[in-house]
Scaffold this motif. Sequence first.
Motif, short mmCIF file in Angstrom:
data_model
loop_
_atom_site.label_atom_id
_atom_site.label_comp_id
_atom_site.label_asym_id
_atom_site.label_seq_id
_atom_site.Cartn_x
_atom_site.Cartn_y
_atom_site.Cartn_z
N VAL A 12 0.84 -1.19 0.00
CA VAL A 12 -0.13 -0.11 0.09
C VAL A 12 0.91 1.31 0.00
O VAL A 12 1.90 1.16 0.78
N LEU A 13 0.53 2.14 -0.65
CA LEU A 13 1.38 3.51 -0.87
C LEU A 13 0.43 4.53 -0.97
O LEU A 13 -0.59 4.70 -1.70
N PRO A 14 0.37 5.63 -0.11
CA PRO A 14 -0.19 6.79 -0.22
C PRO A 14 0.07 7.61 -1.66
O PRO A 14 1.19 7.76 -1.78
N LEU A 19 -5.09 -2.33 8.25
CA LEU A 19 -4.78 -3.39 7.56
C LEU A 19 -5.23 -4.56 8.56
O LEU A 19 -4.59 -4.85 9.33
N THR A 20 -6.02 -5.73 8.07
CA THR A 20 -6.38 -6.78 8.47
C THR A 20 -5.99 -7.99 7.58
O THR A 20 -6.18 -7.83 6.62
N SER A 32 7.56 4.48 2.71
CA SER A 32 7.73 2.98 2.25
C SER A 32 6.96 2.11 3.22
O SER A 32 7.57 0.64 3.01
N LEU A 33 6.72 2.51 4.23
CA LEU A 33 6.02 1.61 5.21
C LEU A 33 5.33 0.48 4.83
O LEU A 33 5.25 -0.58 5.54
N GLY A 34 4.35 0.79 3.69
CA GLY A 34 3.41 -0.21 3.24
C GLY A 34 3.89 -1.08 2.31
O GLY A 34 3.04 -2.16 1.69
N VAL A 75 -5.92 9.06 -0.33
CA VAL A 75 -6.35 8.12 -1.44
C VAL A 75 -4.88 7.00 -1.26
O VAL A 75 -3.71 7.51 -1.22
N LEU A 76 -5.06 5.71 -1.26
CA LEU A 76 -4.09 4.88 -1.04
C LEU A 76 -4.11 3.70 -2.34
O LEU A 76 -5.05 3.39 -2.95
#
Length: 216
Positions: free
Chosen positions: A159-161, A171-172, A188-190, A208-209
């Motif tokens: 996932v990236l903003p 997130l699950t 870059s966390l996601g 927005v992701l």
Amino acid sequence: MNCISMNCIIVANGNLLFTPRIKRLLEEADLIVAADGGATHLKQMDIAPHVIIGDMDSIHPDTRCFFEKKGTPIILHPSRKNQTDTDLCVEFAVKKGATTVTMIGVTGHRLDHTLANIFLLRRLCTLGVESRIIDANNDIYLVTDHLKLEGKKGDLLSVLPVSDKVTGLTLTGLEYPLEDAAISMGSSLGISNYFKKSWVTISVLTGVLLVTKSRD
């Protein structure tokens, strides 16, 4: 309220691998729209689009002739225009009442076209139309509220903003879950999370992701 679902597939002229999944998606589609040279991909799969849209600068003449003989409608636009052929196809699909839009053949060597096509998902989100891009290695989504995806344990998901900030990110079903997190564009966390369960959920409160389910 329109409760009738319409599943639309838009086929563009980018990279396209003829997988069994792609063929199945096309066979199940209610509306198949070819963006110009995307018609050549369909001809190779022996599938006729319901309509071909564009300025006809990338379609092979034999392909155009083939579908004209079949009576496939062609909506011709001038080469000097303010929209890409894929954009015109999205506009057409929305006007026809599509409730789900899948775009294939919309990624490739031209990064500008690839990015423009990814951001067409934003417009579809705004209109309440479920949408995604599928290529040989990725399923691509833009999320402004909630998304649920099915996969196998170990499937990659990132996932990236793509807005200044995303808040309330939860997130699950993933190896690295998050709850009510805030991340900014450039983080870059996601990157490179993966499925821990067969279903994952992604939700945001604001922003927005970009979500990619990837295959190496």
